[in-house]
Design an enzyme around this catalytic site. Structure first.
Site, mmCIF file in Angstrom:
data_model
loop_
_atom_site.group_PDB
_atom_site.id
_atom_site.type_symbol
_atom_site.label_atom_id
_atom_site.label_comp_id
_atom_site.label_asym_id
_atom_site.label_seq_id
_atom_site.Cartn_x
_atom_site.Cartn_y
_atom_site.Cartn_z
ATOM 1 N N GLY A 244 -12.865 -4.025 0.958
ATOM 2 C CA GLY A 244 -14.282 -3.657 0.999
ATOM 3 C C GLY A 244 -14.633 -2.704 -0.127
ATOM 4 N N LYS B 182 -13.754 -11.600 9.371
ATOM 5 C CA LYS B 182 -14.927 -10.794 9.729
ATOM 6 C C LYS B 182 -16.147 -11.075 8.862
ATOM 7 C CE LYS B 182 -12.322 -7.449 8.730
ATOM 8 N NZ LYS B 182 -11.849 -6.193 8.192
ATOM 9 N N ARG C 73 0.820 -1.218 0.000
ATOM 10 C CA ARG C 73 0.000 0.000 0.000
ATOM 11 C C ARG C 73 0.850 1.263 0.000
ATOM 12 N NH1 ARG C 73 -5.130 -1.635 3.909
ATOM 13 N NH2 ARG C 73 -6.352 -2.463 2.199
ATOM 14 N N GLY D 44 -6.313 -6.089 2.237
ATOM 15 C CA GLY D 44 -4.985 -6.117 2.859
ATOM 16 C C GLY D 44 -4.420 -7.513 3.020
HETATM 17 P P1 AMP Z 1 -10.238 -10.090 7.377
HETATM 18 O O1 AMP Z 1 -9.582 -8.835 7.866
HETATM 19 O O2 AMP Z 1 -11.630 -10.273 7.817
HETATM 20 O O3 AMP Z 1 -10.042 -10.290 5.897
HETATM 21 O O4 AMP Z 1 -9.465 -11.261 8.107
HETATM 22 C C1 AMP Z 1 -8.130 -11.600 7.840
HETATM 23 C C2 AMP Z 1 -7.618 -12.441 8.977
HETATM 24 O O5 AMP Z 1 -8.445 -13.571 9.115
HETATM 25 C C3 AMP Z 1 -6.217 -12.962 8.776
HETATM 26 O O6 AMP Z 1 -5.346 -12.313 9.664
HETATM 27 C C4 AMP Z 1 -6.331 -14.448 9.097
HETATM 28 O O7 AMP Z 1 -5.334 -14.910 9.985
HETATM 29 C C5 AMP Z 1 -7.681 -14.543 9.787
HETATM 30 N N1 AMP Z 1 -8.287 -15.865 9.617
HETATM 31 C C6 AMP Z 1 -8.374 -16.593 8.506
HETATM 32 N N2 AMP Z 1 -8.944 -17.793 8.755
HETATM 33 C C7 AMP Z 1 -9.242 -17.810 10.072
HETATM 34 C C8 AMP Z 1 -9.844 -18.783 10.936
HETATM 35 N N3 AMP Z 1 -10.251 -19.961 10.456
HETATM 36 N N4 AMP Z 1 -9.986 -18.468 12.232
HETATM 37 C C9 AMP Z 1 -9.567 -17.277 12.704
HETATM 38 N N5 AMP Z 1 -8.986 -16.313 11.941
HETATM 39 C C10 AMP Z 1 -8.823 -16.580 10.648
#
Ligand code: AMP
Length: 396
Positions: A377, A198, A35, A354
């Site tokens: 997003g 999320k 970024r 990201g």
């Molecule tokens: P997001 O910001 O929602 O795209 O989430 C990204 C994060 O989700 C990354 O840091 C991953 O480590 C985490 N992640 C991916 N799979 C899992 C899982 N099964 N359980 C918990 N965290 C996760």
């Protein structure tokens, strides 16, 4: 509308909203500078045409004011290295001291302001806060595609204080062009791969994508809310209780619309959230108590890869598992490789967000997909055909 190519920056102070929301490790070092790199052409353009630059950004999600781990001071050295000059740092983003620093800035110099989100007014889109920020520049450039879908003070509200002297930076211009291309001309089958943690922030987007895609591959933490919605037992996996019902509705709607939703058949489950955890592979719908799903399993990988290789247009946002830990990176890595292979076979692939960008870089595949977007997003909302407030504010 002004354009960065035609504007005369000589003697002007350009206030640039960048997206320096980069991942940091536990020692607060930048682990992925995509970024920052992406903002360099805009910064260099202003400097090389006799202007000075004031950079403003957010970093992470501070809750109650300043926190060291969210300070942009952590990234000053990285920015300096990448632009090739010493970047000055302001310990706040508004106030008399900051005004003075800005007034002393000479042509060719750069000042990075402290995290905008240390002030609650940023996310609230507060007029007065936006006005104070606007006083730090003669011209406003929005180059933060990652936050263009937010009507925050620095991304949207501020634009009204620059009736004429406002424009997009090169990065947003490029992002708009790439995403518009996919909207105008997406060859079928279209597959969206949505992962990450999320579900709350992505579920509406998943629902809206049902009208645009043929397949949705669900991975990451959010897969377990879907599994629960199907009646599965998911042990200690990440669950967002409030969204189980919405997940069930989405599954039903997908069936009606003939959209295939792939929830991982199996998962790699761990007895704790660490790379040293004891692991086992099991059905996603049958994760033992005391275990949490942290990656997709071999069967899910094979099913997802087959779907990706059969697709002509691929959108990817969010990792398939906790790819930051080597034990749980395989799902994300195999999916990234499949997206690269599909691209070399002629598919158009757009990767954004990201963590997906960090993942694609980790596996050295950034050059093997069609476009890497700095916005997660924002990219998804733009693809849905929504007007992004940050883009509208400039276009008028
Ligand atoms: P997001 O910001 O929602 O795209 O989430 C990204 C994060 O989700 C990354 O840091 C991953 O480590 C985490 N992640 C991916 N799979 C899992 C899982 N099964 N359980 C918990 N965290 C996760």
């Amino acid at each position: 509308m002004e354009s960065i190519d035609n504007y005369n920056f000589s003697g002007k102070r350009a206030l640039i909203r960048v997206d320096f929301n980069v991942p940091l490790d536990t020692d607060l070092n930048v682990t992925d500078n995509t970024r920052i790199k992406a903002a360099i052409p805009t910064i260099k353009k202003v400097l090389s045409h006799g202007g000075s630059v004031v950079l403003m950004s957010h970093l992470g999600r501070p809750k109650n004011g300043p926190e060291t781990k969210f300070s942009l001071s952590n990234i000053v050295d990285e920015v300096s290295d990448l632009v090739g000059i010493n970047v000055k740092f302001a310990t706040d983003c508004i106030g008399n001291d900051i005004q003075k620093m800005v007034q002393n800035l000479q042509a060719g110099e750069i000042l990075l302001l402290e995290n905008l989100r240390f002030h609650r007014e940023e996310k609230k889109g507060d007029d007065n806060f936006a006005k104070q920020l606007s006083e730090l520049g003669d011209v406003y450039i929005n180059d933060a595609f990652g936050t263009a879908h937010r009507a925050h003070a620095s991304t949207t509200v501020i634009a009204q204080f620059f009736p004429n002297d406002k424009m997009f930076g090169y990065l947003i211009e490029k992002e708009i062009a790439s995403v518009s291309k996919i909207m105008a001309n997406s060859k079928k089958p279209v597959t969206a791969i949505i992962g990450g943690a999320k579900i709350s922030s992505k579920i509406i987007i998943i629902e809206n994508l049902l009208d645009k895609v043929d397949n949705i591959i669900i991975g990451g933490g959010m897969a377990y809310t879907f599994a629960k919605a199907q009646g599965g037992s998911v042990g200690n996996s990440l669950i967002e209780e409030d969204f189980i019902e919405t997940a069930a509705i989405i599954l039903k709607k997908a069936q009606t619309k003939g959209v295939q939703i792939l929830i991982p058949t199996d998962s790699v489950a761990a007895d704790n959230f660490s790379n040293e955890a004891k692991t086992l592979t099991c059905s996603t719908n049958n994760i033992p108590d005391g275990y949490m799903g942290l990656d997709i399993g071999e069967k899910a990988i094979a099913e997802n890869v087959a779907c990706i290789l059969n697709s002509k247009t691929i959108l990817w946002n969010g990792p398939m598992g906790v790819f930051e830990m080597s034990k749980f990176q395989k799902g994300t890595e195999e999916i990234a490789r499949a997206v690269a292979t599909a691209t070399s076979n002629g598919a158009f692939s757009l990767v954004g967000g990201g963590d997906s960008v960090a993942a694609i870089n980790k596996f050295n595949l950034a050059n093997e997909v069609s476009h890497v977007s700095t916005g997660g997003g924002a990219m998804l909302e733009y693809l849905e055909g929504k007007e992004l407030p940050g883009i509208q504010a400039i276009q008028g």
